[in-house]
Motif scaffolding. Sequence first.
Motif, short mmCIF file in Angstrom:
data_model
loop_
_atom_site.label_atom_id
_atom_site.label_comp_id
_atom_site.label_asym_id
_atom_site.label_seq_id
_atom_site.Cartn_x
_atom_site.Cartn_y
_atom_site.Cartn_z
N VAL A 218 0.84 -1.19 0.00
CA VAL A 218 0.00 0.00 0.00
C VAL A 218 0.88 1.25 0.00
O VAL A 218 1.79 1.38 0.81
CB VAL A 218 -0.94 0.04 1.22
CG1 VAL A 218 -1.72 1.35 1.27
CG2 VAL A 218 -1.89 -1.14 1.21
N THR A 219 0.57 2.14 -0.93
CA THR A 219 1.15 3.49 -0.91
C THR A 219 0.01 4.47 -0.74
O THR A 219 -0.96 4.46 -1.51
CB THR A 219 1.91 3.80 -2.22
OG1 THR A 219 3.04 2.93 -2.33
CG2 THR A 219 2.40 5.23 -2.22
N LEU A 220 0.12 5.32 0.26
CA LEU A 220 -0.84 6.38 0.47
C LEU A 220 -0.30 7.62 -0.22
O LEU A 220 0.73 8.17 0.18
CB LEU A 220 -1.05 6.63 1.96
CG LEU A 220 -1.58 5.44 2.77
CD1 LEU A 220 -1.63 5.78 4.25
CD2 LEU A 220 -2.96 5.01 2.27
N GLY A 221 -0.97 8.03 -1.30
CA GLY A 221 -0.52 9.18 -2.07
C GLY A 221 -1.18 10.44 -1.58
O GLY A 221 -2.34 10.70 -1.91
N GLY A 222 -0.48 11.22 -0.80
CA GLY A 222 -1.08 12.44 -0.27
C GLY A 222 -0.25 13.05 0.83
O GLY A 222 0.88 12.64 1.09
N GLU A 241 4.19 -3.12 5.95
CA GLU A 241 4.84 -1.96 5.37
C GLU A 241 3.85 -1.10 4.59
O GLU A 241 3.10 -1.61 3.76
CB GLU A 241 5.99 -2.39 4.46
CG GLU A 241 7.13 -3.08 5.19
CD GLU A 241 8.29 -3.40 4.28
OE1 GLU A 241 8.25 -2.98 3.10
OE2 GLU A 241 9.23 -4.07 4.74
N VAL A 242 3.87 0.18 4.88
CA VAL A 242 3.04 1.15 4.17
C VAL A 242 3.94 2.31 3.77
O VAL A 242 4.74 2.79 4.57
CB VAL A 242 1.88 1.67 5.04
CG1 VAL A 242 1.07 2.74 4.29
CG2 VAL A 242 0.97 0.53 5.48
N THR A 243 3.81 2.75 2.53
CA THR A 243 4.55 3.90 2.04
C THR A 243 3.62 5.11 1.98
O THR A 243 2.44 4.97 1.66
CB THR A 243 5.10 3.63 0.63
OG1 THR A 243 6.03 2.53 0.70
CG2 THR A 243 5.82 4.85 0.06
N ILE A 244 4.14 6.27 2.31
CA ILE A 244 3.40 7.50 2.06
C ILE A 244 4.20 8.31 1.06
O ILE A 244 5.39 8.56 1.24
CB ILE A 244 3.11 8.30 3.36
CG1 ILE A 244 2.20 9.48 3.05
CG2 ILE A 244 4.39 8.73 4.07
CD1 ILE A 244 1.54 10.09 4.27
N ALA A 245 3.56 8.64 -0.05
CA ALA A 245 4.21 9.37 -1.14
C ALA A 245 3.59 10.75 -1.23
O ALA A 245 2.39 10.89 -1.49
CB ALA A 245 4.03 8.62 -2.46
N ALA A 292 -5.87 14.51 -4.50
CA ALA A 292 -6.30 13.68 -5.62
C ALA A 292 -5.22 12.69 -6.05
O ALA A 292 -5.09 12.36 -7.23
CB ALA A 292 -6.73 14.55 -6.81
N GLY A 293 -4.43 12.23 -5.07
CA GLY A 293 -3.41 11.22 -5.36
C GLY A 293 -2.17 11.75 -6.05
O GLY A 293 -1.36 10.96 -6.56
#
Length: 333
Positions: A218-222, A241-245, A292-293
Amino acid sequence: MRVILVAGTTQTAKIPGLSAAGADPSLVGHTPSADAEIIEYGRTVRSPVTPVSPTGCPTPAAITRAVRELTGFDALVVDAGLAEPTAAPTIDVGAKPGRDIREADPVPTAPGIFEAARQLGTAFPEDELVIGETVPGGTTTAMGVLRALGEDIPVSSSLPENPTGLKEEVVSEAFGASGITPGQSAHQPELAARFLGDPVLPVVAGLTVGALESEIDVTLGGGTQMLAAAALARHAGAVGEVTIATTSYVADDIPEFADAAESLSLELVVTDPGFETHPLSQYAEGEAKEGAGMGGALMLADQMGVLGDVETAALDVLSRLDPAAVDGVEDGL
């Protein structure tokens, strides 16, 4: 690769001075519906407006759409409480528009939509998901949720000057209406989302939890709203594991962002699109910054080697949405 846009609304956005998500405050409820159409079709269809800030800064959905045209990622919109119709196909998890958080029970469906989203999150065939959000007023509800969870994390703003004092006032009134106190909802994320949040946050958190349960990356885009969603997921017991972008615009605006991501065990990716041409240069001047990602989309563009093409592609999208918005660009004005 699939990018999921979680789109919803909260009446909190109608508080004057909180959000730049719409040139006309009376039309702010159309912004998430329009964002979904722009990412899906590259234009608005049913929505009567193309979202811009009061000074003309374009919606970040135009950037996400540009990256989609460059990379061909699949997109999916989850209806997390849209107040206005959208022509984009959506998946319904039972969410309703959120009420003003200064009311006693602004998101009564939070526990149910979290669970529905969790079940949806387990069902995707992809190995990796990028999840974005669009909800005007969302940084204020994010502040409320983070405070309710006991997380000392600041929030950004879609405005050049963050109206922190106004947000603090609104969140303080929300705590008074809810009957809970800061930190009381630690490890009870359903309470934080229900009494201090908006419908988008529990849906993003539920999708994250479900995907992790199915061993989907999972990547959280925001920006800071996604920190709040990640906090809800962690307080719900999510591991993995979670990524935040996010964009460099958010990271520069919130120096504590990296420490906050680390505190939630998030891998951080910051992408600088290098926008220099008006109106995209307004992002660098502090408007919009994320949404909006966009951060997740820019990460994908960078990974696929097309980050340098995003500015031109975004200007092309904007020229189709509103030719007047890019008048003079070709002449170097």
